[in-house]
Design a protein around this motif. Structure first.
Motif, PDB file in Angstrom:
ATOM      1  N   LEU A 282      49.345  27.151  95.121  1.00 43.26           N
ATOM      2  CA  LEU A 282      49.851  27.307  96.404  1.00 43.26           C
ATOM      3  C   LEU A 282      50.031  29.326  95.978  1.00 43.26           C
ATOM      4  CD1 LEU A 282      52.403  24.708  96.027  1.00 43.26           C
ATOM      5  CD2 LEU A 282      50.884  25.103  97.635  1.00 43.26           C
ATOM      6  N   GLY A 283      49.535  30.063  95.438  1.00 43.29           N
ATOM      7  CA  GLY A 283      49.709  31.702  95.507  1.00 43.29           C
ATOM      8  C   GLY A 283      50.414  31.905  94.748  1.00 43.29           C
ATOM      9  N   ALA A 284      50.714  30.993  93.631  1.00 47.29           N
ATOM     10  CA  ALA A 284      52.071  32.312  92.066  1.00 47.29           C
ATOM     11  C   ALA A 284      51.423  32.310  91.334  1.00 47.29           C
ATOM     12  CB  ALA A 284      52.900  31.083  92.152  1.00 47.29           C
ATOM     13  N   VAL A 285      51.648  33.610  90.484  1.00 43.67           N
ATOM     14  CA  VAL A 285      50.566  33.995  89.965  1.00 43.67           C
ATOM     15  C   VAL A 285      51.377  34.790  87.554  1.00 43.67           C
ATOM     16  CG1 VAL A 285      50.061  36.456  88.759  1.00 43.67           C
ATOM     17  CG2 VAL A 285      49.853  35.801  91.443  1.00 43.67           C
ATOM     18  N   SER A 286      51.203  33.958  87.075  1.00 46.75           N
ATOM     19  CA  SER A 286      51.651  33.918  85.773  1.00 46.75           C
ATOM     20  C   SER A 286      51.982  35.587  85.507  1.00 46.75           C
ATOM     21  CB  SER A 286      50.844  33.165  84.998  1.00 46.75           C
ATOM     22  OG  SER A 286      49.221  33.712  84.494  1.00 46.75           O
ATOM     23  N   VAL A 287      53.522  35.496  85.234  1.00 43.85           N
ATOM     24  CA  VAL A 287      53.587  36.692  84.735  1.00 43.85           C
ATOM     25  C   VAL A 287      54.557  36.583  83.352  1.00 43.85           C
ATOM     26  CG1 VAL A 287      54.144  37.273  87.254  1.00 43.85           C
ATOM     27  CG2 VAL A 287      55.937  36.994  86.374  1.00 43.85           C
ATOM     28  N   GLY A 288      54.792  36.055  82.646  1.00 44.74           N
ATOM     29  CA  GLY A 288      54.984  35.718  81.372  1.00 44.74           C
ATOM     30  C   GLY A 288      55.098  34.346  80.833  1.00 44.74           C
ATOM     31  N   MET A 289      55.880  33.875  79.459  1.00 39.21           N
ATOM     32  CA  MET A 289      55.515  33.348  78.728  1.00 39.21           C
ATOM     33  C   MET A 289      56.846  33.201  78.130  1.00 39.21           C
ATOM     34  SD  MET A 289      53.899  30.822  77.410  1.00 39.21           S
ATOM     35  CE  MET A 289      54.611  29.108  76.214  1.00 39.21           C
ATOM     36  N   GLY A 290      58.070  31.941  78.755  1.00 37.64           N
ATOM     37  CA  GLY A 290      58.780  31.784  77.434  1.00 37.64           C
ATOM     38  C   GLY A 290      59.161  30.584  76.235  1.00 37.64           C
ATOM     39  N   ASP A 453      55.728  25.115  67.772  1.00 32.23           N
ATOM     40  CA  ASP A 453      53.819  25.171  67.413  1.00 32.23           C
ATOM     41  C   ASP A 453      53.538  25.093  68.140  1.00 32.23           C
ATOM     42  OD1 ASP A 453      52.374  23.805  66.947  1.00 32.23           O
ATOM     43  OD2 ASP A 453      52.837  21.598  66.171  1.00 32.23           O
ATOM     44  N   GLU A 454      52.569  25.714  68.405  1.00 35.12           N
ATOM     45  CA  GLU A 454      51.441  26.867  70.229  1.00 35.12           C
ATOM     46  C   GLU A 454      50.612  25.438  70.017  1.00 35.12           C
ATOM     47  OE1 GLU A 454      51.050  30.861  69.963  1.00 35.12           O
ATOM     48  OE2 GLU A 454      52.880  30.964  69.153  1.00 35.12           O
ATOM     49  N   SER A 455      50.458  24.383  68.898  1.00 31.90           N
ATOM     50  CA  SER A 455      49.650  23.559  69.194  1.00 31.90           C
ATOM     51  C   SER A 455      49.735  22.682  69.893  1.00 31.90           C
ATOM     52  CB  SER A 455      49.261  23.003  67.930  1.00 31.90           C
ATOM     53  OG  SER A 455      49.991  22.388  67.573  1.00 31.90           O
ATOM     54  N   LYS A 456      51.369  22.326  71.043  1.00 29.48           N
ATOM     55  CA  LYS A 456      52.082  21.928  71.497  1.00 29.48           C
ATOM     56  C   LYS A 456      51.272  22.166  72.943  1.00 29.48           C
ATOM     57  CE  LYS A 456      53.853  19.053  67.799  1.00 29.48           C
ATOM     58  NZ  LYS A 456      55.973  18.555  67.302  1.00 29.48           N
ATOM     59  N   VAL A 457      51.423  24.007  73.076  1.00 29.92           N
ATOM     60  CA  VAL A 457      51.529  24.305  74.887  1.00 29.92           C
ATOM     61  C   VAL A 457      49.708  24.636  75.088  1.00 29.92           C
ATOM     62  CG1 VAL A 457      51.429  26.250  75.602  1.00 29.92           C
ATOM     63  CG2 VAL A 457      53.592  25.970  73.357  1.00 29.92           C
ATOM     64  N   GLU A 458      50.124  23.812  76.348  1.00 28.41           N
ATOM     65  CA  GLU A 458      48.867  23.986  77.366  1.00 28.41           C
ATOM     66  C   GLU A 458      48.889  25.060  78.266  1.00 28.41           C
ATOM     67  OE1 GLU A 458      47.559  20.323  78.503  1.00 28.41           O
ATOM     68  OE2 GLU A 458      48.547  19.164  77.266  1.00 28.41           O
ATOM     69  N   ILE A 459      47.858  25.534  78.259  1.00 27.01           N
ATOM     70  CA  ILE A 459      48.103  26.224  79.322  1.00 27.01           C
ATOM     71  C   ILE A 459      46.500  26.424  80.506  1.00 27.01           C
ATOM     72  CG2 ILE A 459      47.756  29.214  79.651  1.00 27.01           C
ATOM     73  CD1 ILE A 459      50.123  27.977  78.592  1.00 27.01           C
ATOM     74  N   TYR A 460      47.124  26.274  81.804  1.00 20.45           N
ATOM     75  CA  TYR A 460      46.152  25.773  83.100  1.00 20.45           C
ATOM     76  C   TYR A 460      45.081  26.864  82.895  1.00 20.45           C
ATOM     77  CZ  TYR A 460      43.583  25.453  87.560  1.00 20.45           C
ATOM     78  OH  TYR A 460      43.172  25.230  88.732  1.00 20.45           O
ATOM     79  N   SER A 461      45.261  28.106  83.520  1.00 17.41           N
ATOM     80  CA  SER A 461      44.136  29.318  84.265  1.00 17.41           C
ATOM     81  C   SER A 461      43.975  30.154  82.910  1.00 17.41           C
ATOM     82  CB  SER A 461      44.849  30.040  85.241  1.00 17.41           C
ATOM     83  OG  SER A 461      46.317  30.846  84.813  1.00 17.41           O
ATOM     84  N   GLU A 462      42.616  30.879  82.972  1.00 17.04           N
ATOM     85  CA  GLU A 462      42.150  32.032  82.445  1.00 17.04           C
ATOM     86  C   GLU A 462      42.909  32.902  82.053  1.00 17.04           C
ATOM     87  OE1 GLU A 462      39.673  30.987  79.421  1.00 17.04           O
ATOM     88  OE2 GLU A 462      40.142  28.825  80.595  1.00 17.04           O
ATOM     89  N   ARG A 463      43.491  33.446  82.602  1.00 17.83           N
ATOM     90  CA  ARG A 463      44.808  35.344  83.026  1.00 17.83           C
ATOM     91  C   ARG A 463      45.499  34.153  82.334  1.00 17.83           C
ATOM     92  NH1 ARG A 463      44.980  35.650  88.952  1.00 17.83           N
ATOM     93  NH2 ARG A 463      46.437  34.721  90.295  1.00 17.83           N
ATOM     94  N   ALA A 464      45.993  32.742  82.801  1.00 16.63           N
ATOM     95  CA  ALA A 464      47.527  32.441  82.109  1.00 16.63           C
ATOM     96  C   ALA A 464      47.577  32.829  80.563  1.00 16.63           C
ATOM     97  CB  ALA A 464      48.240  31.659  82.363  1.00 16.63           C
ATOM     98  N   LYS A 465      46.129  32.519  80.002  1.00 16.12           N
ATOM     99  CA  LYS A 465      45.746  32.028  78.753  1.00 16.12           C
ATOM    100  C   LYS A 465      45.664  33.494  77.614  1.00 16.12           C
ATOM    101  CE  LYS A 465      42.807  28.153  78.652  1.00 16.12           C
ATOM    102  NZ  LYS A 465      42.171  27.274  78.595  1.00 16.12           N
TER     103      LYS A 465
END
Length: 479
Positions: A282-290, A453-465
């Motif tokens: 829907l056009g939103a952009v990843s700008v940070g990680m909490g 524990d970052e092994s339990k964190v799932e990220i969708y897009s390459e730029r977000a990764k």
């Protein structure tokens, strides 16, 4: 099970009598009703005269039914007393002193009476009343909702109207029980008042054929600022599979434009990819990680990892552009420039050096539902670090915040020296948010007492990764 808790005062005896009377009527045990009422009254008086003769406390009364007995229990945490008397059969009423008369009557009119010592948890006086033979009693069961065939053609997506507030609370409960972090949604009057003030802008899916609410989305902006957080999304179980979530989201974004917002932020969880994928579609952009910004919750009918706090991506959807003059820290300039490029927001970097003013402005807040402390640097001064430390101490040690977020304006003056100082205090860079505080673009920093524990964190897009990897690297430097 039915339950009543009343203070240990004789004046509350009528309340107990009413509880027993109504319960007996509900279970339709008219044949033994008088026996239960008599024993309940005598038990209450006995506990008052013995367990609570020197102090006051609460008495908890519970009613249970099994296939053969109506069970009445009294729990108290008063003075330890001799509980052996009730185990002894008494035949002659003339041989009983007034202190034991209550117990004698209870023994005569109940099928069985026993004391159970729970140690630190107090005592339980448990009475059994035999039900009439071949009778089966149970609490009335709620009527199951009959399945109806619903159609997307009957759904209209529109702005909130006050008469729908109660249904919004109900579908939130059906989806989450009482585990949803934002407690306002459980209070219909708050939903109405927040919408009236503009702090909440609700959009609903209305089933026009059945006059029912099928779903809800909302914009939240507590300070009525130029950016709102989108969320509070729910679709009633009977209406799932119709694609309503996306439709309500699109309408909510349209409403954001209509009310003049500069942008919409969202915080999709990282335990799955669906909500992140929806944001990007829907056009939103990843700008940070909490990391760890979501509390541990047990959601109704939803299996979730409760071993650690949840993490969220920060997404931003620009709704309009404006001229920006930003003070971008050199240390994080490359990643910040990449974020602005993805957002397609124009800005000019101010490279001019200027003496830092003496007095800045720092404010703070605490969110008990999320256990998060927030610190806002809205005007930078040489005293800013002192105020940040003061706010940190209050939020971390007095309020017991699990996570602290620090927002620093990039539109005031040079930020390099302040960034250097806060990173020495174990805050790490976690992103940016345009127009988020008083209309200014801000840097986001985070203080995380316990690692995730970052092994339990799932990220969708390459730029977000790429962004998450950068924030993770900064986190590891201070943890």
């Amino acid at each position: 099970m039915l339950q009543l808790v009343i203070p240990s005062y004789k004046k509350f005896l009528p309340l107990l009598n009413s509880f027993i009377n109504v319960s007996s009527d509900v279970f339709e045990i008219h044949e033994i009703k008088e026996k239960i009422e008599l024993c309940a009254e005598e038990s209450f008086i006995y506990i008052l005269k013995n367990s609570y003769r020197e102090e006051q406390g609460d008495i908890e009364i519970k009613i249970e039914l099994n296939e053969t007995h109506f069970i009445l229990s009294f729990f108290d945490k008063g003075l330890p007393i001799d509980i052996s008397f009730s185990q002894t059969a008494v035949k002659d009423i003339d041989s009983v002193d007034t202190e034991g008369l209550e117990l004698l009557l209870i023994k005569r009119f109940s099928h069985k009476a026993e004391w159970i010592n729970h140690g630190k948890e107090g005592r339980e006086f448990k009475l059994y009343f035999e039900l009439p033979q071949q009778a089966i009693y149970s609490l009335p069961q709620p009527e199951e909702e009959t399945e109806v065939e619903v159609s997307a053609e009957d759904i209209e997506i529109k702005r909130f109207e006050p008469q729908w507030a109660i249904e919004i609370s109900q579908i939130i409960y059906k989806a989450y029980g009482y585990s949803y972090p934002n407690e306002d949604l459980y209070f219909p009057d708050k939903i109405i008042s927040l919408n009236e003030s503009g702090q909440l802008v609700s959009v609903v899916a209305h089933d026009t054929k059945r006059n029912k609410i099928a779903g809800h989305y909302a914009l939240e902006r507590e300070d009525l600022g130029s950016v709102a957080e989108i969320g509070q999304a729910v679709v009633a179980p009977a209406y799932r599979g119709l694609g309503l979530m996306k439709k309500i989201r699109l309408k909510t974004q349209e409403v954001g434009k209509e009310i003049g917002l500069e942008g919409i932020m969202s915080k999709p969880v990282t335990v799955h990819l669906f909500s992140q994928k929806t944001n990007e579609a829907l056009g939103a952009v990843s700008v940070g990680m909490g990391f760890g910004v979501s509390p541990v919750k047990h959601f109704k009918k939803i299996e979730a990892d409760t071993s650690q706090r949840g993490s969220c991506m920060y997404y931003f959807l620009p709704l309009k552009n404006r001229k920006r003059v930003l003070y971008v820290p050199h240390k994080h300039r490359q990643i910040i420039e990449a974020i602005y490029a993805d957002l397609n927001l124009e800005y000019v970097v101010n490279e001019k050096e200027a003496p830092i003013r003496k007095n800045g402005t720092v404010k703070s807040s605490y969110s008990p539902n999320f256990e998060i402390g927030s610190i806002f640097v809205t005007k930078i001064g040489s005293d800013s670090i002192s105020y940040i430390k003061e706010a940190f101490f209050d939020l971390a040690f007095r309020m017991k915040a699990k996570v602290l977020l620090l927002y620093i304006t990039m539109e005031d003056m040079e930020v390099e020296s302040l960034i250097s100082e806060i990173e020495k205090e174990n805050f790490f860079f976690s992103g940016i948010l345009p127009s988020f505080v008083n209309g200014d673009d801000v840097l986001i920093y985070e203080f995380l007492p316990e690692d995730i524990d970052e092994s339990k964190v799932e990220i969708y897009s390459e730029r977000a990764k790429v962004l998450v990897a950068y924030v993770s690297k900064e986190k590891r430097k201070v943890l």
